[in-house]
Design an enzyme around this catalytic site. Sequence first.
Site, PDB file in Angstrom:
ATOM      1  N   GLY A 119     -17.034  16.717 -54.122  1.00 16.17           N
ATOM      2  CA  GLY A 119     -18.215  17.711 -54.400  1.00 16.17           C
ATOM      3  C   GLY A 119     -18.860  18.065 -52.885  1.00 16.17           C
ATOM      4  O   GLY A 119     -19.878  17.569 -52.390  1.00 16.17           O
ATOM      5  N   TYR A 120     -17.830  18.805 -52.037  1.00 16.54           N
ATOM      6  CA  TYR A 120     -18.423  19.442 -50.728  1.00 16.54           C
ATOM      7  C   TYR A 120     -19.121  20.822 -50.990  1.00 16.54           C
ATOM      8  O   TYR A 120     -20.090  21.159 -50.586  1.00 16.54           O
ATOM      9  CB  TYR A 120     -17.300  19.565 -50.029  1.00 16.54           C
ATOM     10  CG  TYR A 120     -16.682  18.166 -49.594  1.00 16.54           C
ATOM     11  CD1 TYR A 120     -17.275  16.997 -49.774  1.00 16.54           C
ATOM     12  CD2 TYR A 120     -15.224  18.289 -49.283  1.00 16.54           C
ATOM     13  CE1 TYR A 120     -16.298  15.833 -49.415  1.00 16.54           C
ATOM     14  CE2 TYR A 120     -14.477  17.223 -49.019  1.00 16.54           C
ATOM     15  CZ  TYR A 120     -15.020  16.016 -49.192  1.00 16.54           C
ATOM     16  OH  TYR A 120     -14.337  14.756 -48.995  1.00 16.54           O
ATOM     17  N   SER A 126     -13.413  20.640 -58.755  1.00 13.05           N
ATOM     18  CA  SER A 126     -12.083  20.665 -59.429  1.00 13.05           C
ATOM     19  C   SER A 126     -11.732  19.390 -60.077  1.00 13.05           C
ATOM     20  O   SER A 126     -12.084  18.247 -59.509  1.00 13.05           O
ATOM     21  CB  SER A 126     -10.893  21.076 -58.481  1.00 13.05           C
ATOM     22  OG  SER A 126     -11.113  22.011 -57.882  1.00 13.05           O
ATOM     23  N   GLU A 153      -7.622  14.845 -46.478  1.00 15.82           N
ATOM     24  CA  GLU A 153      -7.226  15.728 -47.398  1.00 15.82           C
ATOM     25  C   GLU A 153      -6.113  16.520 -46.852  1.00 15.82           C
ATOM     26  O   GLU A 153      -5.266  16.933 -47.630  1.00 15.82           O
ATOM     27  CB  GLU A 153      -8.547  16.713 -47.646  1.00 15.82           C
ATOM     28  CG  GLU A 153      -8.349  17.986 -48.495  1.00 15.82           C
ATOM     29  CD  GLU A 153      -9.549  18.557 -49.092  1.00 15.82           C
ATOM     30  OE1 GLU A 153     -10.585  18.246 -48.563  1.00 15.82           O
ATOM     31  OE2 GLU A 153      -9.406  19.510 -49.658  1.00 15.82           O
ATOM     32  N   THR A 197      -9.925  27.207 -45.371  1.00 13.68           N
ATOM     33  CA  THR A 197      -9.300  28.620 -45.402  1.00 13.68           C
ATOM     34  C   THR A 197      -8.512  28.754 -44.182  1.00 13.68           C
ATOM     35  O   THR A 197      -8.411  27.833 -43.065  1.00 13.68           O
ATOM     36  CB  THR A 197     -10.268  29.796 -45.436  1.00 13.68           C
ATOM     37  OG1 THR A 197     -11.022  29.504 -44.012  1.00 13.68           O
ATOM     38  CG2 THR A 197     -11.149  29.813 -46.561  1.00 13.68           C
ATOM     39  N   GLU A 221      -8.248  30.788 -41.651  1.00 15.19           N
ATOM     40  CA  GLU A 221      -9.304  31.053 -40.658  1.00 15.19           C
ATOM     41  C   GLU A 221      -9.663  29.704 -40.171  1.00 15.19           C
ATOM     42  O   GLU A 221      -9.629  29.913 -38.742  1.00 15.19           O
ATOM     43  CB  GLU A 221     -10.246  32.318 -40.846  1.00 15.19           C
ATOM     44  CG  GLU A 221     -10.031  33.721 -41.313  1.00 15.19           C
ATOM     45  CD  GLU A 221      -9.353  33.594 -42.615  1.00 15.19           C
ATOM     46  OE1 GLU A 221      -9.403  32.800 -43.699  1.00 15.19           O
ATOM     47  OE2 GLU A 221      -8.740  34.769 -43.101  1.00 15.19           O
TER      48      GLU A 221
HETATM   49  C1  LIG Z   1      -9.097  26.752 -56.911  1.00 12.97           C
HETATM   50  C2  LIG Z   1      -9.950  25.934 -55.931  1.00 12.97           C
HETATM   51  C3  LIG Z   1     -10.593  24.770 -56.064  1.00 12.97           C
HETATM   52  C4  LIG Z   1     -11.265  24.157 -55.210  1.00 12.97           C
HETATM   53  N1  LIG Z   1     -11.487  22.910 -55.336  1.00 12.97           N
HETATM   54  C5  LIG Z   1     -12.315  22.382 -54.558  1.00 12.97           C
HETATM   55  C6  LIG Z   1     -13.152  20.975 -54.718  1.00 12.97           C
HETATM   56  O1  LIG Z   1     -12.361  20.187 -55.599  1.00 12.97           O
HETATM   57  N2  LIG Z   1     -14.119  20.614 -54.106  1.00 12.97           N
HETATM   58  C7  LIG Z   1     -14.788  21.185 -53.304  1.00 12.97           C
HETATM   59  O2  LIG Z   1     -15.541  20.789 -52.719  1.00 12.97           O
HETATM   60  N3  LIG Z   1     -14.150  22.347 -52.973  1.00 12.97           N
HETATM   61  C8  LIG Z   1     -13.135  23.129 -53.445  1.00 12.97           C
HETATM   62  N4  LIG Z   1     -13.005  24.414 -53.330  1.00 12.97           N
HETATM   63  C9  LIG Z   1     -13.774  25.094 -52.430  1.00 12.97           C
HETATM   64  C10 LIG Z   1     -12.932  25.518 -51.330  1.00 12.97           C
HETATM   65  O3  LIG Z   1     -12.849  24.458 -50.358  1.00 12.97           O
HETATM   66  C11 LIG Z   1     -14.040  26.754 -50.242  1.00 12.97           C
HETATM   67  O4  LIG Z   1     -13.733  27.610 -51.487  1.00 12.97           O
HETATM   68  C12 LIG Z   1     -13.314  27.112 -49.077  1.00 12.97           C
HETATM   69  O5  LIG Z   1     -13.647  26.135 -48.403  1.00 12.97           O
HETATM   70  C13 LIG Z   1     -14.030  28.432 -48.723  1.00 12.97           C
HETATM   71  O6  LIG Z   1     -15.239  28.434 -48.857  1.00 12.97           O
HETATM   72  P1  LIG Z   1     -15.989  29.586 -49.767  1.00 12.97           P
HETATM   73  O7  LIG Z   1     -15.370  30.022 -50.885  1.00 12.97           O
HETATM   74  O8  LIG Z   1     -17.390  29.405 -49.720  1.00 12.97           O
HETATM   75  O9  LIG Z   1     -15.933  31.012 -48.589  1.00 12.97           O
HETATM   76  P2  LIG Z   1     -16.491  31.312 -47.207  1.00 12.97           P
HETATM   77  O10 LIG Z   1     -16.725  30.026 -46.407  1.00 12.97           O
HETATM   78  O11 LIG Z   1     -17.750  32.118 -47.569  1.00 12.97           O
HETATM   79  O12 LIG Z   1     -15.623  32.190 -46.533  1.00 12.97           O
HETATM   80  C14 LIG Z   1     -15.273  33.613 -46.756  1.00 12.97           C
HETATM   81  C15 LIG Z   1     -14.495  33.939 -45.908  1.00 12.97           C
HETATM   82  O13 LIG Z   1     -15.022  34.102 -44.554  1.00 12.97           O
HETATM   83  C16 LIG Z   1     -13.742  33.414 -43.561  1.00 12.97           C
HETATM   84  N5  LIG Z   1     -14.534  32.592 -42.646  1.00 12.97           N
HETATM   85  C17 LIG Z   1     -15.875  31.565 -42.901  1.00 12.97           C
HETATM   86  N6  LIG Z   1     -15.961  31.052 -41.788  1.00 12.97           N
HETATM   87  C18 LIG Z   1     -15.268  31.487 -40.892  1.00 12.97           C
HETATM   88  C19 LIG Z   1     -15.106  31.412 -39.587  1.00 12.97           C
HETATM   89  N7  LIG Z   1     -15.894  30.170 -39.074  1.00 12.97           N
HETATM   90  N8  LIG Z   1     -14.361  31.808 -38.748  1.00 12.97           N
HETATM   91  C20 LIG Z   1     -13.480  32.795 -39.340  1.00 12.97           C
HETATM   92  N9  LIG Z   1     -13.655  33.020 -40.502  1.00 12.97           N
HETATM   93  C21 LIG Z   1     -14.606  32.595 -41.487  1.00 12.97           C
HETATM   94  C22 LIG Z   1     -13.196  32.604 -44.641  1.00 12.97           C
HETATM   95  O14 LIG Z   1     -11.864  32.154 -43.936  1.00 12.97           O
HETATM   96  C23 LIG Z   1     -13.017  33.661 -45.826  1.00 12.97           C
HETATM   97  O15 LIG Z   1     -11.924  34.386 -45.706  1.00 12.97           O
HETATM   98  C24 LIG Z   1     -11.881  24.873 -54.127  1.00 12.97           C
HETATM   99  C25 LIG Z   1     -11.558  26.334 -53.872  1.00 12.97           C
HETATM  100  C26 LIG Z   1     -10.641  26.740 -55.140  1.00 12.97           C
HETATM  101  C27 LIG Z   1     -10.567  28.388 -54.841  1.00 12.97           C
END
Ligand SMILES: Cc1cc2nc3c(=O)[nH]c(=O)nc-3n(C[C@H](O)[C@H](O)[C@H](O)COP(=O)(O)OP(=O)(O)OC[C@H]3O[C@@H](n4cnc5c(N)ncnc54)[C@H](O)[C@@H]3O)c2cc1C
Length: 397
Positions: A124-125, A158, A240, A375, A377
Amino acid sequence: MDFVESDSLAQFRTAAREWADEHVDPGWVELEHATGTHHNPDLHALLGRQGLLGAGWPAAYGGTDVDPGLALAVFQEIGARGLRMDGWVTTEMVARTILAVATEEARQAIVPAALRGEVVIVLGYTEPGSGSDVAAARMRAVRDGDEWVVNGSKMFTSTAHVATHVFLLARTNTEVAKHRGLTLFLARLDAPGVEVQPVHTLGGQRTNATFYSDVRVPDAMRIGDVDGGWGVMRVALVHERGTAPAPGGPTLVQRVAAWARHAPGDDGGVLFDDPAVQEELARLAVDDEVSRLLALKVRWVASTGGMPGIEGSMAKLWSSEAEQRRGAVLTDLLGEQALLRVEHGTGRGSGGAPLDGAVEWAYRKAPVSTIYGGTSEVQREIVAERRLGLPRSRPAG
Ligand SMILES: Cc1cc2nc3c(=O)[nH]c(=O)nc-3n(C[C@H](O)[C@H](O)[C@H](O)COP(=O)(O)OP(=O)(O)OC[C@H]3O[C@@H](n4cnc5c(N)ncnc54)[C@H](O)[C@@H]3O)c2cc1C
């Protein structure tokens, strides 16, 4: 690094196959596709009861005398049969973090039960307003005697719908820099005030949004120091990105290559005769090999006592982007047949999909691979700053 591969698992392969023949219900794969749940509670409980989850762990925390090589071969065989064990992957990650940073009370309360398969922990991050910038978490935890009262919401939790606990990142101090005011807790998902709602993804996986309203967590289930959550997160994130599974059965590329040896080509021969097809498949096989070697490097660093932080980022970045290239190239290669979709568990679907729709599904599920676990990036920034020594691309804080 020594690239000579040990064949230590070879001696366990037959036993692992026999184990899976006896215990893996062929209907489970269908169930996984139909529900989008990448975790099978029956399988998980069985692995725990038979001591396979505890293989190689310290006896003082519930480790068993099952050979870790056998356990790994069984996990690989389960993967080769198309089943995911996401609930164990996250449980193992958190259990290792607990062993590294938690109190003895928390270790004893959680780790043995996790290794028996009785506790399933999810992550739950991420929150609706913070993902990559995980330190911006807004969930609040306020101390009340021997307990903490937690309020807020998490996104993409998840496997939460079939788990027992969630590893929660919460803000415990609003007076300091954002990454200094965080603490981690292990909360029960059946506690009053917890709500789990499904979120379905393009690739078919079900994840969840989770909501926490005055949820009480005992201080004994605080993992690490108060306001020390950032350091705990660093340990957990290394685990992880460092848990890439080793390949078990034939890869998708190998399966498509075998299919192409029989699929009709343009000129009366088979598709595989086309040099362009061979070149594409060879490129993808090289991608797979690089992914495999990077994953081995992560294992090697971990098994020699290191923390494979940068190596984990490199492996995750390469293998997730390779997964997307693979999906796109194989879709092109199958042509219109790649559109045929198998809708598991519904009795519907296009029918006649090559390889049981594996390429269509791989293409659909590939986009999320460069998002979860950090991600691309973000991984590039880690490699650029920590391995290449390039300047930070954003202000600290
Ligand atoms: C199917 C699925 C399962 C998941 N399961 C879990 C889980 O079990 N537990 C949990 O805690 N999370 C989970 N996640 C969350 C996942 O870790 C996040 O979606 C991920 O960290 C990206 O965060 P965000 O979606 O808020 O996108 P954002 O952080 O808002 O990013 C949006 C865009 O901006 C870019 N960006 C952001 N910061 C920067 C930077 N500093 N420099 C350059 N580009 C940047 C990103 O690369 C991305 O392209 C899951 C996600 C998915 C899709």
